[in-house]
Write a protein that holds these residues in place. Structure first.
Motif, PDB file in Angstrom:
ATOM      1  N   ALA A   1       0.830  -1.209   0.000  1.00 15.22           N
ATOM      2  CA  ALA A   1       0.000   0.000   0.000  1.00 15.22           C
ATOM      3  C   ALA A   1       0.863   1.256   0.000  1.00 15.22           C
ATOM      4  CB  ALA A   1      -0.933  -0.011   1.213  1.00 15.22           C
ATOM      5  N   LEU A   2       1.960   1.224   0.733  1.00 14.04           N
ATOM      6  CA  LEU A   2       2.866   2.373   0.754  1.00 14.04           C
ATOM      7  C   LEU A   2       3.575   2.532  -0.593  1.00 14.04           C
ATOM      8  CD1 LEU A   2       4.383   1.899   4.320  1.00 14.04           C
ATOM      9  CD2 LEU A   2       2.877   3.763   3.593  1.00 14.04           C
ATOM     10  N   ALA A   3       3.933   1.414  -1.202  1.00 15.23           N
ATOM     11  CA  ALA A   3       4.617   1.477  -2.500  1.00 15.23           C
ATOM     12  C   ALA A   3       3.744   2.143  -3.558  1.00 15.23           C
ATOM     13  CB  ALA A   3       5.005   0.063  -2.944  1.00 15.23           C
ATOM     14  N   LEU A   4       2.435   1.941  -3.477  1.00 17.42           N
ATOM     15  CA  LEU A   4       1.515   2.557  -4.439  1.00 17.42           C
ATOM     16  C   LEU A   4       1.502   4.083  -4.296  1.00 17.42           C
ATOM     17  CD1 LEU A   4      -1.545   0.127  -4.241  1.00 17.42           C
ATOM     18  CD2 LEU A   4       0.064   0.391  -6.146  1.00 17.42           C
ATOM     19  N   ARG A   5       1.876   4.575  -3.143  1.00 15.16           N
ATOM     20  CA  ARG A   5       1.838   6.015  -2.872  1.00 15.16           C
ATOM     21  C   ARG A   5       3.224   6.661  -2.916  1.00 15.16           C
ATOM     22  NH1 ARG A   5      -2.011   3.148  -0.490  1.00 15.16           N
ATOM     23  NH2 ARG A   5      -4.069   4.061  -0.026  1.00 15.16           N
ATOM     24  N   ALA A   6       4.233   5.879  -3.266  1.00  9.90           N
ATOM     25  CA  ALA A   6       5.601   6.373  -3.257  1.00  9.90           C
ATOM     26  C   ALA A   6       5.855   7.340  -4.407  1.00  9.90           C
ATOM     27  CB  ALA A   6       6.578   5.198  -3.335  1.00  9.90           C
ATOM     28  N   ASP A   7       6.708   8.319  -4.144  1.00  9.99           N
ATOM     29  CA  ASP A   7       7.038   9.351  -5.130  1.00  9.99           C
ATOM     30  C   ASP A   7       8.550   9.586  -5.062  1.00  9.99           C
ATOM     31  OD1 ASP A   7       7.562  11.687  -6.509  1.00  9.99           O
ATOM     32  OD2 ASP A   7       5.857  12.796  -5.702  1.00  9.99           O
ATOM     33  N   PRO A   8       9.302   9.147  -6.065  1.00 10.20           N
ATOM     34  CA  PRO A   8      10.767   9.278  -6.028  1.00 10.20           C
ATOM     35  C   PRO A   8      11.244  10.725  -5.885  1.00 10.20           C
ATOM     36  CG  PRO A   8      10.107   7.759  -7.753  1.00 10.20           C
ATOM     37  CD  PRO A   8       8.845   8.394  -7.246  1.00 10.20           C
ATOM     38  N   TYR A   9      10.550  11.662  -6.512  1.00  8.87           N
ATOM     39  CA  TYR A   9      10.953  13.064  -6.405  1.00  8.87           C
ATOM     40  C   TYR A   9      10.801  13.544  -4.965  1.00  8.87           C
ATOM     41  CZ  TYR A   9      11.000  18.122  -7.026  1.00  8.87           C
ATOM     42  OH  TYR A   9      11.289  19.460  -6.912  1.00  8.87           O
ATOM     43  N   TYR A  10       9.665  13.205  -4.343  1.00 13.28           N
ATOM     44  CA  TYR A  10       9.447  13.602  -2.953  1.00 13.28           C
ATOM     45  C   TYR A  10      10.412  12.866  -2.028  1.00 13.28           C
ATOM     46  CZ  TYR A  10       6.937  14.821   1.334  1.00 13.28           C
ATOM     47  OH  TYR A  10       6.613  15.303   2.572  1.00 13.28           O
ATOM     48  N   ALA A  11      10.777  11.634  -2.371  1.00 17.24           N
ATOM     49  CA  ALA A  11      11.744  10.878  -1.574  1.00 17.24           C
ATOM     50  C   ALA A  11      13.079  11.606  -1.513  1.00 17.24           C
ATOM     51  CB  ALA A  11      11.938   9.483  -2.149  1.00 17.24           C
ATOM     52  N   ALA A  12      13.495  12.187  -2.628  1.00 14.37           N
ATOM     53  CA  ALA A  12      14.752  12.941  -2.656  1.00 14.37           C
ATOM     54  C   ALA A  12      14.658  14.178  -1.773  1.00 14.37           C
ATOM     55  CB  ALA A  12      15.095  13.330  -4.090  1.00 14.37           C
ATOM     56  N   GLN A  13      13.499  14.832  -1.772  1.00 18.88           N
ATOM     57  CA  GLN A  13      13.314  15.993  -0.898  1.00 18.88           C
ATOM     58  C   GLN A  13      13.392  15.584   0.573  1.00 18.88           C
ATOM     59  OE1 GLN A  13       9.460  17.359  -2.451  1.00 18.88           O
ATOM     60  NE2 GLN A  13      10.488  19.209  -3.178  1.00 18.88           N
ATOM     61  N   LEU A  14      12.747  14.478   0.904  1.00 18.58           N
ATOM     62  CA  LEU A  14      12.760  13.997   2.285  1.00 18.58           C
ATOM     63  C   LEU A  14      14.176  13.627   2.726  1.00 18.58           C
ATOM     64  CD1 LEU A  14       9.554  11.780   2.316  1.00 18.58           C
ATOM     65  CD2 LEU A  14       9.886  13.918   3.564  1.00 18.58           C
ATOM     66  N   ALA A  15      14.928  13.004   1.826  1.00 18.36           N
ATOM     67  CA  ALA A  15      16.291  12.609   2.159  1.00 18.36           C
ATOM     68  C   ALA A  15      17.139  13.828   2.516  1.00 18.36           C
ATOM     69  CB  ALA A  15      16.911  11.853   0.991  1.00 18.36           C
ATOM     70  N   ARG A  16      16.938  14.929   1.803  1.00 11.86           N
ATOM     71  CA  ARG A  16      17.674  16.149   2.132  1.00 11.86           C
ATOM     72  C   ARG A  16      17.190  16.735   3.451  1.00 11.86           C
ATOM     73  NH1 ARG A  16      17.089  16.869  -3.481  1.00 11.86           N
ATOM     74  NH2 ARG A  16      15.250  18.201  -3.191  1.00 11.86           N
ATOM     75  N   PHE A  17      15.858  16.784   3.632  1.00 16.66           N
ATOM     76  CA  PHE A  17      15.286  17.400   4.828  1.00 16.66           C
ATOM     77  C   PHE A  17      15.701  16.657   6.093  1.00 16.66           C
ATOM     78  CE2 PHE A  17      11.745  17.826   7.897  1.00 16.66           C
ATOM     79  CZ  PHE A  17      11.792  19.211   8.086  1.00 16.66           C
ATOM     80  N   PHE A  18      15.728  15.332   6.022  1.00 15.99           N
ATOM     81  CA  PHE A  18      16.075  14.525   7.190  1.00 15.99           C
ATOM     82  C   PHE A  18      17.561  14.187   7.261  1.00 15.99           C
ATOM     83  CE2 PHE A  18      11.478  13.828   7.135  1.00 15.99           C
ATOM     84  CZ  PHE A  18      11.172  13.877   8.480  1.00 15.99           C
ATOM     85  N   GLN A  19      18.350  14.896   6.492  1.00 13.74           N
ATOM     86  CA  GLN A  19      19.813  14.832   6.569  1.00 13.74           C
ATOM     87  C   GLN A  19      20.361  13.407   6.505  1.00 13.74           C
ATOM     88  OE1 GLN A  19      21.653  17.332   9.524  1.00 13.74           O
ATOM     89  NE2 GLN A  19      19.983  18.836   9.472  1.00 13.74           N
TER      90      GLN A  19
END
Length: 246
Positions: free
Chosen positions: A12-30
């Motif tokens: 269910a989470l995979a269906l909602r995944a967004d690679p672009y947003y994942a990159a933003q989160l990776a930066r935000f969460f250091q």
């Protein structure tokens, strides 16, 4: 109706995944080398969507929740903690009061904390108030465990202990927060400073501003700038300036 599994939550989470947003989160969460979230893996699911998935799979077996907490994917662990807190809070209600389940959830959570699975500030903040603080409060177990967690050098265990005192604050008890805030005066790590200052501020907002000011008057000279700024955020400008000058 078939029982949900950890794999159902993952799908269910995979269906909602967004690679672009994942990159933003990776930066935000250091998540970069040397960052507080180094190595954390995001798939790019927004928090409301994570909560929606958790709601769809409410009642997930505890073994499946623990399985999710071992995943590398941050959102999998967040969903697991949302599920655990939801189960704990429902087990607190008078009509479904289940002390045994709450004890199981508390033990599961501590196991995950010591295994390094609760390893970012949002994961701590969504869970420790309930699965540590509220559990200790409702069982009358005292706050020794909170102090033990805060006594650890590990960033996340220490933050778990600090944020756990939110449960005591909401019950009108200021001393547990003051105890741990005094323990971390010398810790200049940003996420500890922010947690400590936040909880001290909540004492002033929810219990007694004068009691908070007394604590700050005694300790402001040894507090980090960030912790003090968080703590005095809602005070009058003159009082803020006075405490900062200490």
């Amino acid at each position: 109706m078939p029982t949900s599994t950890a794999d159902d939550v993952r799908a269910a989470l995979a269906l909602r995944a967004d690679p672009y947003y994942a990159a933003q989160l990776a930066r935000f969460f250091q998540t970069h080398p040397g960052g507080y979230g180094e190595g954390d893996l995001f798939i790019g699911v927004r928090v409301p969507a994570v909560r929606a998935v958790a709601k769809e799979h409410r009642g997930l077996a505890l073994a499946e929740v623990r399985d999710l907490l071992d995943d590398d994917e941050h959102e999998h662990r967040l969903a697991a903690l949302v599920l655990a807190v939801d189960a704990f809070r429902r087990a607190l209600k008078p009509r479904s009061n289940d002390a045994a389940l709450r004890e199981e959830l508390h033990a599961l959570y501590l196991d995950a904390v010591y295994a390094g699975c609760v390893n970012n500030w949002d994961l701590v903040d969504v869970s420790s108030e309930w699965l540590v603080g509220e559990h200790l409060r409702t069982t009358g177990a005292g706050t020794a465990l909170i102090r033990d967690l805060v006594a650890e050098e590990d960033l996340w265990r220490r933050r778990v202990g600090i944020i756990a005192t939110f449960a005591q604050i909401k019950a009108g008890q200021a001393q547990p927060t003051f105890d741990v805030a005094a323990m971390v005066l010398a810790d200049r790590r940003d996420l500890i400073q922010k947690a400590s200052g936040w909880m001290v501020r909540e004492v002033g907002k929810r219990i007694d501003r004068a009691v908070m000011v007394d604590f700050l008057t005694e300790h402001a000279s040894r507090m980090g700038r960030t912790a003090l700024s968080y703590a005095v955020e809602h005070l009058d400008p003159e009082l803020r300036a006075h405490l900062r000058a200490l």
